[in-house]
Motif scaffolding. Structure first.
Motif, PDB file in Angstrom:
ATOM      1  N   GLY A  38       3.789 -27.243 -58.578  1.00  0.00           N
ATOM      2  CA  GLY A  38       3.646 -27.316 -60.102  1.00  0.00           C
ATOM      3  C   GLY A  38       4.873 -28.530 -60.167  1.00  0.00           C
ATOM      4  O   GLY A  38       5.263 -29.443 -61.070  1.00  0.00           O
ATOM      5  N   GLU A  40       6.441 -33.210 -59.060  1.00  0.00           N
ATOM      6  CA  GLU A  40       6.010 -33.713 -58.344  1.00  0.00           C
ATOM      7  C   GLU A  40       7.137 -33.916 -57.436  1.00  0.00           C
ATOM      8  O   GLU A  40       7.935 -34.744 -57.629  1.00  0.00           O
ATOM      9  CB  GLU A  40       5.267 -35.024 -59.051  1.00  0.00           C
ATOM     10  CG  GLU A  40       4.650 -34.918 -60.784  1.00  0.00           C
ATOM     11  CD  GLU A  40       5.126 -35.681 -61.806  1.00  0.00           C
ATOM     12  OE1 GLU A  40       5.437 -36.773 -61.559  1.00  0.00           O
ATOM     13  OE2 GLU A  40       4.422 -35.184 -62.705  1.00  0.00           O
ATOM     14  N   GLU A  66       0.075 -28.439 -51.591  1.00  0.00           N
ATOM     15  CA  GLU A  66      -0.323 -29.649 -52.807  1.00  0.00           C
ATOM     16  C   GLU A  66       0.714 -29.965 -53.929  1.00  0.00           C
ATOM     17  O   GLU A  66       0.897 -28.750 -54.618  1.00  0.00           O
ATOM     18  CB  GLU A  66      -1.833 -29.309 -53.161  1.00  0.00           C
ATOM     19  CG  GLU A  66      -2.504 -29.956 -54.041  1.00  0.00           C
ATOM     20  CD  GLU A  66      -3.322 -29.850 -54.524  1.00  0.00           C
ATOM     21  OE1 GLU A  66      -4.292 -28.444 -54.287  1.00  0.00           O
ATOM     22  OE2 GLU A  66      -4.137 -30.337 -55.433  1.00  0.00           O
ATOM     23  N   ASN A  68       1.678 -31.110 -57.869  1.00  0.00           N
ATOM     24  CA  ASN A  68       1.140 -32.135 -58.452  1.00  0.00           C
ATOM     25  C   ASN A  68       1.265 -33.302 -59.380  1.00  0.00           C
ATOM     26  O   ASN A  68       2.317 -34.066 -58.543  1.00  0.00           O
ATOM     27  CB  ASN A  68       2.427 -31.540 -60.254  1.00  0.00           C
ATOM     28  CG  ASN A  68       1.156 -31.702 -61.490  1.00  0.00           C
ATOM     29  OD1 ASN A  68       0.409 -31.901 -61.580  1.00  0.00           O
ATOM     30  ND2 ASN A  68       2.174 -32.451 -62.484  1.00  0.00           N
ATOM     31  N   ASP A  71      -0.808 -34.624 -65.819  1.00  0.00           N
ATOM     32  CA  ASP A  71      -0.503 -33.380 -66.110  1.00  0.00           C
ATOM     33  C   ASP A  71      -0.719 -32.506 -65.860  1.00  0.00           C
ATOM     34  O   ASP A  71      -1.608 -31.635 -65.334  1.00  0.00           O
ATOM     35  CB  ASP A  71      -1.239 -33.735 -67.797  1.00  0.00           C
ATOM     36  CG  ASP A  71      -1.009 -32.715 -68.880  1.00  0.00           C
ATOM     37  OD1 ASP A  71      -0.077 -31.985 -68.391  1.00  0.00           O
ATOM     38  OD2 ASP A  71      -1.555 -33.147 -70.159  1.00  0.00           O
ATOM     39  N   LEU A  72       0.543 -31.348 -65.786  1.00  0.00           N
ATOM     40  CA  LEU A  72      -0.030 -30.638 -65.096  1.00  0.00           C
ATOM     41  C   LEU A  72      -0.311 -28.943 -65.786  1.00  0.00           C
ATOM     42  O   LEU A  72      -0.740 -28.750 -65.523  1.00  0.00           O
ATOM     43  CB  LEU A  72       1.719 -30.099 -64.930  1.00  0.00           C
ATOM     44  CG  LEU A  72       2.167 -28.232 -63.960  1.00  0.00           C
ATOM     45  CD1 LEU A  72       0.915 -28.362 -62.778  1.00  0.00           C
ATOM     46  CD2 LEU A  72       3.744 -28.017 -64.359  1.00  0.00           C
ATOM     47  N   GLN A  74      -2.733 -29.311 -68.083  1.00  0.00           N
ATOM     48  CA  GLN A  74      -4.237 -29.625 -67.550  1.00  0.00           C
ATOM     49  C   GLN A  74      -4.878 -29.345 -66.303  1.00  0.00           C
ATOM     50  O   GLN A  74      -5.809 -28.114 -65.779  1.00  0.00           O
ATOM     51  CB  GLN A  74      -4.623 -31.262 -67.737  1.00  0.00           C
ATOM     52  CG  GLN A  74      -5.089 -31.754 -69.045  1.00  0.00           C
ATOM     53  CD  GLN A  74      -5.165 -32.609 -69.243  1.00  0.00           C
ATOM     54  OE1 GLN A  74      -6.762 -33.229 -68.434  1.00  0.00           O
ATOM     55  NE2 GLN A  74      -4.700 -33.679 -69.978  1.00  0.00           N
ATOM     56  N   LYS A  75      -3.568 -29.014 -65.320  1.00  0.00           N
ATOM     57  CA  LYS A  75      -4.455 -29.406 -63.440  1.00  0.00           C
ATOM     58  C   LYS A  75      -3.557 -27.514 -63.819  1.00  0.00           C
ATOM     59  O   LYS A  75      -4.949 -27.451 -63.374  1.00  0.00           O
ATOM     60  CB  LYS A  75      -2.662 -29.740 -62.829  1.00  0.00           C
ATOM     61  CG  LYS A  75      -3.104 -29.140 -61.498  1.00  0.00           C
ATOM     62  CD  LYS A  75      -4.239 -30.132 -60.878  1.00  0.00           C
ATOM     63  CE  LYS A  75      -4.524 -29.449 -58.958  1.00  0.00           C
ATOM     64  NZ  LYS A  75      -5.609 -29.608 -58.083  1.00  0.00           N
ATOM     65  N   LEU A  78      -6.834 -26.407 -65.108  1.00  0.00           N
ATOM     66  CA  LEU A  78      -8.310 -26.050 -64.149  1.00  0.00           C
ATOM     67  C   LEU A  78      -8.422 -25.678 -63.266  1.00  0.00           C
ATOM     68  O   LEU A  78      -9.696 -24.522 -62.390  1.00  0.00           O
ATOM     69  CB  LEU A  78      -7.804 -27.835 -64.007  1.00  0.00           C
ATOM     70  CG  LEU A  78      -9.129 -28.594 -63.357  1.00  0.00           C
ATOM     71  CD1 LEU A  78     -10.098 -28.826 -64.653  1.00  0.00           C
ATOM     72  CD2 LEU A  78      -9.717 -29.869 -62.963  1.00  0.00           C
ATOM     73  N   ILE A  79      -7.113 -25.264 -62.932  1.00  0.00           N
ATOM     74  CA  ILE A  79      -6.871 -24.521 -61.221  1.00  0.00           C
ATOM     75  C   ILE A  79      -7.427 -23.164 -61.904  1.00  0.00           C
ATOM     76  O   ILE A  79      -8.561 -22.301 -61.243  1.00  0.00           O
ATOM     77  CB  ILE A  79      -6.286 -24.449 -61.019  1.00  0.00           C
ATOM     78  CG1 ILE A  79      -4.934 -25.444 -60.064  1.00  0.00           C
ATOM     79  CG2 ILE A  79      -5.322 -22.887 -59.794  1.00  0.00           C
ATOM     80  CD1 ILE A  79      -3.812 -25.295 -59.600  1.00  0.00           C
TER      81      ILE A  79
END
Lengths: 554, 323
Positions: A38, A40, A66, A68, A71-72, A74-75, A78-79
């Motif tokens: 999470g 960048e 992968e 981030n 917006d973490l 939301q990410k 989503l996961i």
């Protein structure tokens, strides 16, 4: 003929869809794990990195990163909702979201069977991130090791430009108010710096990086950064107290307002994003601000490289009547970390990999580099770096993308201020006295001599001998995450939004209007029922108590 | 009326009852089968992506937790809607949304028609083409880029401040983006800048379909240029105007997202937060998916009411309508 084409076409379309999943793993001969981090970061270099290649060779594991983007929160949401998880996930401060979705597996048995090194580096502190159900689900980003703590940098404080300190002959005023008067005096004597208007103060007020302004009331009333509450030692307990509508809030923004009325508060800061903030700082016309060093380290280094006096020194300052105990204690960051997901293909292998990261030699390799190339060991076993090595490791691009240990920096790491089991070497070079000394520039030495100290942290320690080590049982409270969708977290968002709207208004209040705006602010805060606001603070208090209990009790 | 056209419609009218009266599907299919087949993908697309998600609305009556099965969710009735309507922020956000949407609708339409008329009246073709291209280009820039341009231009060191201070019209540079009273208008004007040129295209197309004989007749009757615009061009595009207006009124609840999200800051939050941002902040970001769904339903219902209302009014006034 035409039909044949159509058939070939369809086959060509469909086959790769099936082939894609299966063929991936055999190519490298390495075990591969997918990790979502999470944070960048730049894409992992295709040509590999020095550290990454070494690690691959040692473990036979390749990581598909992968990182981030955007917006973490939301990410991670989503996961969690997708049910499609990579092998390991580091959701940062949204770890609870994954846990609530049941996406992380308990690690207790795996630690017993495959994690001896992990048990060694965490020791009893592992209890601190054991969850109420008795399980361990993640490994934190950073934990202290042992009881000793040694750092030459205070990390945060009121950063005052070296030129200003020079002008006043290295003062250490007793209060922030006195410092502000000095800033105003200096700014009046130097209305412009390099053609730009001089500002006494600025503050980043953008997204989650807003804490320099947002948390100013608690920090500048002499607390480490606990974010939503001030935590004080009251009657033998750590007591959380909301500060948003209290005296310290009123006073700190009024002090900023004083600078604004002199035309010296950088009001542009309210519409600046992070990049513009850094650009603004690099102009050299900002005399002082509160922040943490990692936020503006790039600019600080840039200004130091330019050999000017426009860089900043952190001073231990608090508003009048408060003890400037703001130096951060070591931070066991227990509320977030890397999890192994329920869909991990090979949890045992992943645990072995984590265990390898926790090996003392690996930890040395991660922070110090290769012995003989990146650091030296003297006859007494003390690590040091030659001037060339110091210069090499000062190059952040090289450190990040060529050496590459930075990709592994966000999990299973020990606090740089802690010492290796040898008891003489710091976990990280930057905190090792010899490396710190070797890396000093002449202007920095000037400041240290001005204050008559050896390290920047000593400026703090002269006033406040040590960070309060008792705090490290719970600190920092900002890592406490409330369950999403809980009334407490909604209340928190509400309070935050009201503050976010009023803080700029308070700081920019016209003469004589400050109290009126403050009353409006308090009235709006009071529209949130007291009981809800108390519940918000109580939640933080419960979690602080729970952490302290886990760390061995009061 | 054109003679060939009338014959055609007469034939058509004669044929129609016979074909449809028999309800002979095989005949209809034989005649129009290819067209029907071609429309199926669109129908499927609509069903899957527009109607299918409506089942997600049940979420608004639950306290939805991700990662759990449908049957494991907790049912809460109308709680999410009650929370929504009890929230003071909601009303502020509603005000901002409707205000900004109205400003954008009025200014956007007015300037699109103005640009269309100006381009239509210009006789110099190369000039006309150039102006048209330049004016619709901003439409293709994403708001992320466009917002930065706006921030740059209106920034403390931006062109606007440079000009006003340089010309001596103002003593001090103004923090335009920090002025709550101006935010709605900045949104309005940046919307005009970005969309007026593109919006003009459709009106220009409507103008080209106006019979040139009308203009010639007006010329002979001695009508001036403004009179021609007023009495021929504007009535000529009225049907298009009304249809677009009805469609846009249906969009009133969607005052935009990126534009406000990217241009706002803490100084103007009171006036910048629109419904979509509210749903993001208090719904999705707090993992309150059910709350977000309830807000979404509210928005859809308001939109449907608005569009049907506008359509009915237009019908009463004897205008071209959608339904």
């Amino acid at each position: 003929m035409k039909k044949l084409f159509v058939l070939i076409f369809i086959v060509a379309l469909v086959v790769p869809a099936f082939a894609g999943g299966a063929g991936q793993r055999a190519t490298t001969g390495l075990r591969e794990y997918d990790i979502f981090l999470g944070y960048e970061k730049a894409d992992y270099p295709t040509g590999g990195t020095i550290f990454g290649d070494w690690l691959e060779e040692q473990t036979g594991v390749r990581i598909n990163w992968e990182f981030n983007v955007g917006d973490l929160q939301q990410k991670v949401g989503l996961i969690a909702a997708s049910g499609d998880y990579p092998d390991a996930i580091h959701p940062r401060n949204y770890t609870q979201i994954l846990l609530a979705a049941g996406a992380a597996i308990p690690l207790n048995n795996l630690i017993e069977s495959h994690g001896p090194n992990l048990k060694e580096i965490y020791g009893d502190r592992m209890e601190m991130f054991r969850q109420p159900d008795g399980n361990i689900y993640w490994f934190p980003q950073v934990m202290p090791y042992g009881d000793e703590y040694r750092t030459p940098n205070p990390g945060h404080g009121v950063w005052v430009q070296k030129a200003v300190l020079d002008y006043f002959d290295y003062p250490l005023p007793n209060t922030l108010e006195e410092m502000v008067d000095m800033l105003i005096e200096y700014a009046k004597a130097h209305p412009t710096i390099d053609g730009n208007k001089t500002y006494a103060w600025t503050g980043l007020f953008w997204t989650w990086r807003e804490f320099p302004v947002f948390n100013a009331p608690t920090i500048l009333s002499g607390h480490p950064n606990d974010a939503a509450v001030s935590v004080d030692w009251v009657d033998g307990r750590w007591k959380a107290r909301a500060f948003y509508d209290q005296e310290e809030s009123y006073r700190i923004y009024k002090l900023y307002n004083k600078m604004h009325l002199e035309g010296l508060y950088d009001t542009e800061s309210f519409v600046m994003d992070y990049d513009q903030y850094l650009a603004k700082l690099s102009g050299g016309n900002i005399l002082a601000f509160y922040d943490q060093d990692w936020q503006f380290g790039t600019v600080q280094n840039l200004l130091l490289d330019q050999n000017q006096d426009r860089w900043w020194v952190a001073l231990p300052l608090a508003m009048e009547g408060y003890d400037p105990e703001i130096m951060n204690p070591p931070q066991p960051q227990v509320s977030e970390g890397i999890t192994i997901s329920t869909q991990a293909r090979d949890p045992e292998g992943l645990m072995e990999y984590f265990n390898f990261l926790a090996k003392w030699d690996t930890l040395k390799m991660r922070s110090w580099g290769r012995e003989g190339i990146d650091y030296m060991v003297d006859a007494n076993g003390l690590f040091y770096r030659t001037p060339e090595q110091v210069a090499q490791w000062r190059d952040q691009d090289w450190v990040r993308t060529t050496y590459g240990a930075d990709y592994w920096v966000n999990f299973i790491r020990l606090d740089g201020g802690s010492l290796f089991p040898d008891g003489i070497n710091n976990i990280e070079p930057a905190t090792q006295p010899s490396v710190f000394q070797a890396a000093l520039r002449p202007q920095q030495i000037e400041v240290l001599e001005g204050y008559g100290v050896d390290t920047f942290a000593q400026i703090f320690q002269d006033r406040h001998p040590q960070p309060d080590m008792r705090r490290s049982t719970y600190f920092p409270a900002w890592t406490i995450t409330m369950p999403p969708d809980s009334p407490e977290s909604i209340t928190g968002t509400r309070i935050g939004d009201i503050r976010r709207r009023y803080i700029p208004q308070l700081i920019m209040a016209p003469r004589g209007q400050y109290d009126r705006i403050w009353n409006e602010f308090v009235a709006e805060i009071n529209q949130i029922p007291q009981r809800d606001r108390d519940a918000h603070t109580a939640f933080l208090q419960r979690e602080i108590d729970r952490r302290v209990e886990a760390a061995g009790g009061y | 009326m054109n003679p060939t056209e009338s014959t055609f419609s007469a034939q058509h009218d004669a044929l129609a009852p016979a074909t449809l009266g028999r309800r002979n599907w095989s005949t209809i299919f034989r005649n129009q089968g290819v067209l029907m087949l071609m429309s199926i993908p669109f129908l499927v697309h609509l069903l899957v992506f527009r109607y299918g998600p409506i089942f997600g609305w049940v979420m608004a009556f639950q306290r939805y937790r991700p990662g759990r099965g449908f049957m494991d969710q907790e049912w809460v009735g109308l709680l999410q809607f009650q929370t929504l309507f009890a929230d003071a922020t909601f009303y502020r956000v509603l005000r901002n949304t409707l205000a900004m949407a109205s400003i954008k609708l009025v200014m956007g339409t007015f300037f699109a028609i103005l640009v269309a008329i100006l381009i239509n009246e210009t006789r110099n073709r190369p000039f006309k083409r150039t102006v048209q291209t330049i004016s619709y280009l901003p439409h293709f820039i994403s708001w992320v880029v466009a917002a930065n341009l706006v921030l740059e231009v209106l920034g403390p060191r931006g062109v606007v401040n440079d000009m006003l201070v340089g010309l001596g019209l103002m003593q001090e540079r103004v923090l335009w983006m920090g002025r709550p009273d101006l935010f709605w208008w900045i949104i309005g004007w940046s919307h005009v800048w970005k969309t007026a040129g593109f919006g003009a295209i459709i009106y220009l197309a409507a103008m080209t379909s106006i019979d040139p004989q009308l203009y010639e007749a007006a010329d002979i009757d001695g009508a001036g240029r403004l009179q021609r615009i007023w009495h021929i061009t504007l009535p000529g595009i009225k049907p298009v105007f009304v249809i677009l207006l009805i469609l846009n009124i249906g969009q009133l609840m969607e005052a935009g997202f990126e534009q406000q999200y990217l241009l706002q800051n803490s100084l103007v939050m009171d006036y910048s937060e629109v419904f979509t941002i509210y749903v993001l902040r208090y719904g999705l970001q707090l993992q309150r998916y059910s709350f977000a769904a309830a807000a979404g339903i509210f928005r859809s219902v308001v939109s449907i009411v608005l569009i049907i209302g506008a359509n009915t009014v237009a019908k009463r006034l004897g205008q071209e309508t959608l339904m």
